[in-house]
Design a protein around this motif. Structure first.
Motif, short mmCIF file in Angstrom:
data_model
loop_
_atom_site.label_atom_id
_atom_site.label_comp_id
_atom_site.label_asym_id
_atom_site.label_seq_id
_atom_site.Cartn_x
_atom_site.Cartn_y
_atom_site.Cartn_z
N ILE A 227 0.76 -1.34 0.21
CA ILE A 227 0.04 -0.08 -0.03
C ILE A 227 0.75 1.20 -0.02
O ILE A 227 0.39 2.20 -0.60
CB ILE A 227 -1.01 0.02 1.17
CG1 ILE A 227 -2.06 -1.11 0.99
CG2 ILE A 227 -1.61 1.36 1.29
CD1 ILE A 227 -3.08 -0.69 -0.07
N THR A 230 2.35 1.73 -3.40
CA THR A 230 1.42 2.04 -4.41
C THR A 230 1.00 3.49 -4.04
O THR A 230 0.80 4.41 -5.15
CB THR A 230 0.25 1.27 -4.19
OG1 THR A 230 0.35 -0.13 -4.45
CG2 THR A 230 -0.88 1.55 -5.18
N GLY A 231 0.99 3.96 -2.94
CA GLY A 231 0.77 5.47 -2.59
C GLY A 231 1.92 6.22 -3.12
O GLY A 231 1.54 7.48 -3.76
N THR A 348 -6.20 2.66 -8.34
CA THR A 348 -7.38 2.42 -7.17
C THR A 348 -7.65 0.99 -6.97
O THR A 348 -7.84 0.66 -5.81
CB THR A 348 -8.69 3.22 -7.71
OG1 THR A 348 -8.13 4.76 -8.18
CG2 THR A 348 -9.78 3.27 -6.58
N CYS A 351 -5.22 -0.72 -4.75
CA CYS A 351 -5.19 -0.31 -3.45
C CYS A 351 -6.40 -1.16 -2.60
O CYS A 351 -6.20 -1.80 -1.63
CB CYS A 351 -5.38 1.12 -3.13
SG CYS A 351 -3.91 2.24 -3.27
N THR A 352 -7.66 -1.16 -3.48
CA THR A 352 -8.65 -2.02 -2.77
C THR A 352 -8.46 -3.38 -2.67
O THR A 352 -9.06 -4.04 -1.76
CB THR A 352 -10.13 -1.49 -3.15
OG1 THR A 352 -9.90 -1.64 -4.75
CG2 THR A 352 -10.31 0.15 -3.30
N ALA A 362 -8.00 2.25 2.52
CA ALA A 362 -7.15 2.12 1.31
C ALA A 362 -7.54 3.29 0.64
O ALA A 362 -6.47 3.92 -0.13
CB ALA A 362 -7.39 0.65 0.73
N TYR A 366 -4.97 6.41 -1.02
CA TYR A 366 -4.83 6.54 -2.33
C TYR A 366 -5.19 7.92 -2.50
O TYR A 366 -4.46 8.58 -3.23
CB TYR A 366 -5.87 5.56 -3.15
CG TYR A 366 -5.72 5.82 -4.59
CD1 TYR A 366 -5.15 5.54 -5.71
CD2 TYR A 366 -6.80 6.89 -5.08
CE1 TYR A 366 -5.23 5.90 -6.80
CE2 TYR A 366 -6.91 7.25 -6.23
CZ TYR A 366 -6.26 6.72 -7.28
OH TYR A 366 -6.38 7.16 -8.66
#
Length: 425
Positions: A227, A230-231, A348, A351-352, A362, A366
């Protein structure tokens, strides 16, 4: 929700009006993007001070975005959308009257900064409604439509219309016109989405447990390394987008007070170039949203978004440098960025999928990353423009894309549709 109420087999019909509302809201929110930095420098302030206004705005927007997903779940999305709308309207009025109206730099920072809490609460709460009302394997596709609506507002309307209204009613009049667009889009969305439901389990939690859920927006960053990575990629995604909106008017039009000779472009020409970029993203957001579900979320982000994005970044500086005041060649960087920046749409869904039991948190992370992007873009300009100039800025942005591309190799996520294909192969 019955299939009769679904459009294209996966999208609840009331959400369509939500997309329209987002487009109208973001049009009003985006009227100022391509000229506010120039407006502020015209008042006698420096490019660094103009960048600082955007930096503060980016920080507050990031804070609002950070909690928006969880806030939407624990107080219901429609309520958090209303809160965001009210903040935007009140603070914009104060920014116009006491900030720009009085030429007061500190009031500009204060009220424009507080206004930054408004739009993330409004538009990102709508994402929670999307996530709770579409199938998991269609999140990337549906988010492609979301960012397309975002671009219709910010780009097609928010880009083209100010190039005309700035001539007819001036920049000040255009900024007041934005208030009407935001108010109309905001109340349209609230009316259209009033009956759309989500799982309200988190909204019924005791206050202490709601705080615990909110705390996940912090703890998840260090408990889930994927996470976090990804952020970081999402932060980098739109740094060039926000950056060029700030420095390109100065680069193309020139600013003799700050040793920027320019290339003879008018503000209207720049705004039309900016509008072309955002108009292209209407189609590329939908295209890459769909393609990401088929060719792989991170594969698309890596090759199209990051590594092809390097070329689009550098072209903003070097094409005007070599071709001068050539309107059509100046469109090329806008076209390239419009193609590459949209390839990050599947983030998106990443993340989810990484946090299926805490999707609100999450989404908050994002959203935090999306808003930090504007802050980072402005901060890089503030730090780099004086020692290294515009050329240094685009090379820093390109370096960030290289870093993001490398990060994609370390994230492990199971993409639902891709996994089903592997099982049936």
């Amino acid at each position: 929700m019955s299939s009769k109420k679904l459009l294209f087999g996966f999208m609840p019909v009331p959400l369509i009006w939500g997309y329209i509302a987002i487009a109208i809201f973001m049009a009003g929110d985006g009227f100022e993007v391509a000229f506010l930095s120039k407006y502020i420098t015209n008042l006698g302030f420096s490019p660094e001070q103009a960048s600082n206004v955007f930096t503060v705005y980016g920080l507050t927007a990031a804070l609002a975005a950070w909690g928006s997903g969880v806030i939407a779940e624990i107080m219901k999305p429609q309520r958090s959308m209303l809160l965001g709308l009210m903040i935007w309207i009140v603070m914009h009025i104060l920014f116009m009257t006491l900030g720009l109206g009085l030429g007061n730099y500190w009031f500009m920072l204060l009220f424009y900064g507080i206004r930054g809490f408004g739009y993330p609460l409004f538009i990102y709460s709508f994402i929670v409604l999307i996530i709770h009302n579409v199938p998991e394997n269609k999140i990337s596709t549906t988010m492609g439509w979301f960012w397309a609506a975002y671009s219709v507002g910010l780009g097609t309307i928010g880009g083209w219309l100010p190039s005309e209204t700035n001539v007819l009613i001036g920049m000040d009049g255009t900024l007041w016109l934005s208030l009407a667009w935001v108010a109309f889009g905001g109340f349209l969305g609230l009316f259209a989405l009033r009956h759309v439901k989500i799982d309200e389990a988190k909204a019924r939690l005791p206050f202490k447990e709601k705080l615990a859920e909110l705390s996940l927006t912090v703890t998840m960053l260090y408990k889930n390394k994927y996470i976090f990575m990804t952020g970081l990629i999402r932060v980098i995604n739109t740094v060039p987008l926000f950056g060029v909106a700030i420095f390109m008017p100065l680069y193309l039009e020139g600013d003799p007070n700050h040793n920027l000779p320019g290339f003879g472009f008018s503000n209207a020409e720049w705004q039309q170039i900016w509008a072309v970029f955002l108009t292209i993203t209407i189609f590329t957001n939908v295209f890459w949203g769909i393609m990401g579900d088929y060719i792989g979320w991170l594969r698309q982000v890596r090759w199209v978004g990051c590594f092809c994005g390097i070329i689009s970044c550098l072209s903003f500086y070097y094409i005007p440098l070599y071709f001068g005041h050539n309107y059509w060649m100046a469109m090329v960087p806008a076209l390239l960025l419009g193609i590459t920046v949209a390839a990050f749409v599947p983030l998106t869904a990443v993340c989810t999928t990484l946090e299926p039991n805490h999707q609100g948190a999450a989404i908050s992370i994002y959203n935090l990353a999306a808003s930090l992007s504007q802050c980072v873009a402005a901060a890089v300009i503030s730090i780099v423009i004086r020692p290294l100039g515009i050329e240094g800025i685009v090379w820093v942005y390109s370096g960030l894309y290289v870093f993001a591309g490398i990060l994609t190799y370390f994230i492990k996520v199971n993409q639902p549709k891709m996994q089903r294909k592997l099982k049936t192969a």
